[in-house]
Design a protein around this motif. Structure first.
Motif, PDB file in Angstrom:
ATOM      1  N   ILE A 164       0.868  -1.185   0.000  1.00  0.00           N
ATOM      2  CA  ILE A 164       0.000   0.000   0.000  1.00  0.00           C
ATOM      3  C   ILE A 164       0.897   1.225   0.000  1.00  0.00           C
ATOM      4  O   ILE A 164       1.755   1.383   0.864  1.00  0.00           O
ATOM      5  CB  ILE A 164      -0.935  -0.013   1.212  1.00  0.00           C
ATOM      6  N   ASN A 165       0.702   2.110  -0.965  1.00  0.00           N
ATOM      7  CA  ASN A 165       1.708   3.139  -1.243  1.00  0.00           C
ATOM      8  C   ASN A 165       1.789   4.217  -0.182  1.00  0.00           C
ATOM      9  O   ASN A 165       0.955   4.316   0.717  1.00  0.00           O
ATOM     10  CB  ASN A 165       1.502   3.726  -2.642  1.00  0.00           C
ATOM     11  N   ASP A 166       2.847   5.045  -0.323  1.00  0.00           N
ATOM     12  CA  ASP A 166       3.311   5.835   0.817  1.00  0.00           C
ATOM     13  C   ASP A 166       3.283   7.348   0.628  1.00  0.00           C
ATOM     14  O   ASP A 166       4.070   8.061   1.231  1.00  0.00           O
ATOM     15  CB  ASP A 166       4.741   5.421   1.180  1.00  0.00           C
ATOM     16  N   SER A 167       2.389   7.847  -0.185  1.00  0.00           N
ATOM     17  CA  SER A 167       2.316   9.308  -0.309  1.00  0.00           C
ATOM     18  C   SER A 167       1.578   9.873   0.905  1.00  0.00           C
ATOM     19  O   SER A 167       0.914   9.122   1.640  1.00  0.00           O
ATOM     20  CB  SER A 167       1.572   9.694  -1.588  1.00  0.00           C
ATOM     21  N   PRO A 168       1.654  11.176   1.138  1.00  0.00           N
ATOM     22  CA  PRO A 168       0.936  11.766   2.278  1.00  0.00           C
ATOM     23  C   PRO A 168      -0.569  11.546   2.230  1.00  0.00           C
ATOM     24  O   PRO A 168      -1.248  11.658   3.246  1.00  0.00           O
ATOM     25  CB  PRO A 168       1.285  13.253   2.157  1.00  0.00           C
ATOM     26  N   GLN A 169      -1.095  11.230   1.066  1.00  0.00           N
ATOM     27  CA  GLN A 169      -2.530  10.995   0.946  1.00  0.00           C
ATOM     28  C   GLN A 169      -2.890   9.506   0.994  1.00  0.00           C
ATOM     29  O   GLN A 169      -3.999   9.152   1.380  1.00  0.00           O
ATOM     30  CB  GLN A 169      -3.075  11.583  -0.368  1.00  0.00           C
ATOM     31  N   THR A 170      -1.969   8.645   0.606  1.00  0.00           N
ATOM     32  CA  THR A 170      -2.318   7.231   0.430  1.00  0.00           C
ATOM     33  C   THR A 170      -1.544   6.269   1.325  1.00  0.00           C
ATOM     34  O   THR A 170      -1.682   5.055   1.177  1.00  0.00           O
ATOM     35  CB  THR A 170      -2.104   6.815  -1.036  1.00  0.00           C
ATOM     36  N   ALA A 171      -0.733   6.769   2.227  1.00  0.00           N
ATOM     37  CA  ALA A 171      -0.055   5.883   3.178  1.00  0.00           C
ATOM     38  C   ALA A 171      -1.108   5.154   4.010  1.00  0.00           C
ATOM     39  O   ALA A 171      -2.219   5.661   4.200  1.00  0.00           O
ATOM     40  CB  ALA A 171       0.871   6.693   4.078  1.00  0.00           C
TER      41      ALA A 171
END
Length: 220
Positions: A164-171
């Motif tokens: 599950i990806n790690d951007s500030p929106q999708t962590a």
């Protein structure tokens, strides 16, 4: 009696080590203890820079260099400080596979600390990824059935929750908070992980499982 000292970056990881991992290994005579890193004098928690945490890792390694003791880390890849060893290196930046990326950074951390009883571990991408192993466990903490449905849908979209990806929106933690604003990282996060159980967590999260496998090989 064998001791494993785990440097962690937050209270959630500290609680997880002490409440989930430690009880699992204690009957085997292996005792895990979490150590919360200091961000500045008198303040603990948060991995704001590698320059501040490296001396702490080395100090723990020196204090526990005796036979039968190991030192490890439980840091999140998500928001890892930019001064972390080789995090800005072209080799790392060119990697696309998340597992290759986290393994590369662990290798660099191992080379930088260089104590034989040190076993580096970086969670991919953060602790909350583990909670996506069994989304139905969230039902104990919310009356909104859509929360469990949405978390289930997210979990099923990935081969492993670790991806599950790690951007500030999708962590992982951001996704949970977006669906369940009342989520308490320390209390609910630890309880959900405990309810899932270590065996199930390891079955769905190969990098997390690999860390414990390495430790178990060292401890045997």
């Amino acid at each position: 009696m064998i001791h494993v000292y785990v440097l962690v970056e937050g209270q959630t990881e500290e609680s997880f080590i002490n409440e989930v991992i430690a009880p699992h290994y204690a009957p085997r005579g292996v005792y895990f203890s979490a150590i919360l890193v200091e961000t500045r004098r008198g303040h603990k928690g948060g991995l704001v820079s590698y320059a501040k945490v490296k001396p702490q890792i080395e100090r723990v390694c020196k204090e526990h260099h005796r036979a039968g003791a190991y030192v490890t880390t439980f840091f999140d890849l998500y928001a890892l400080p930019t001064d972390f060893p080789h995090k800005q290196h072209p080799t790392y930046l060119a990697l696309n596979d998340p597992y290759a990326k986290v393994q590369y950074l662990e290798q660099q951390l191992s080379a930088d600390i260089a104590y034989p009883h040190f076993v580096p571990f970086i969670m991919l991408h953060e602790f909350e990824a583990l909670l996506f192993v069994e989304p139905q466990r969230f039902a104990d903490w919310t009356d909104d059935v859509s929360v469990v449905q949405d978390i289930t849908q997210i979990s099923q979209s990935y081969d492993s929750p670790e991806l599950i990806n790690d951007s500030p929106q999708t962590a992982p933690s951001k996704r949970i908070l977006g669906l369940m604003p009342s989520y308490d990282k320390v209390v609910q996060g630890t309880c959900i992980a405990a309810d899932i159980g270590l065996d199930r967590l390891r079955a769905r999260c190969p990098h997390f499982d690999g860390w414990l496998n390495v430790l178990e090989q060292r401890l045997s």
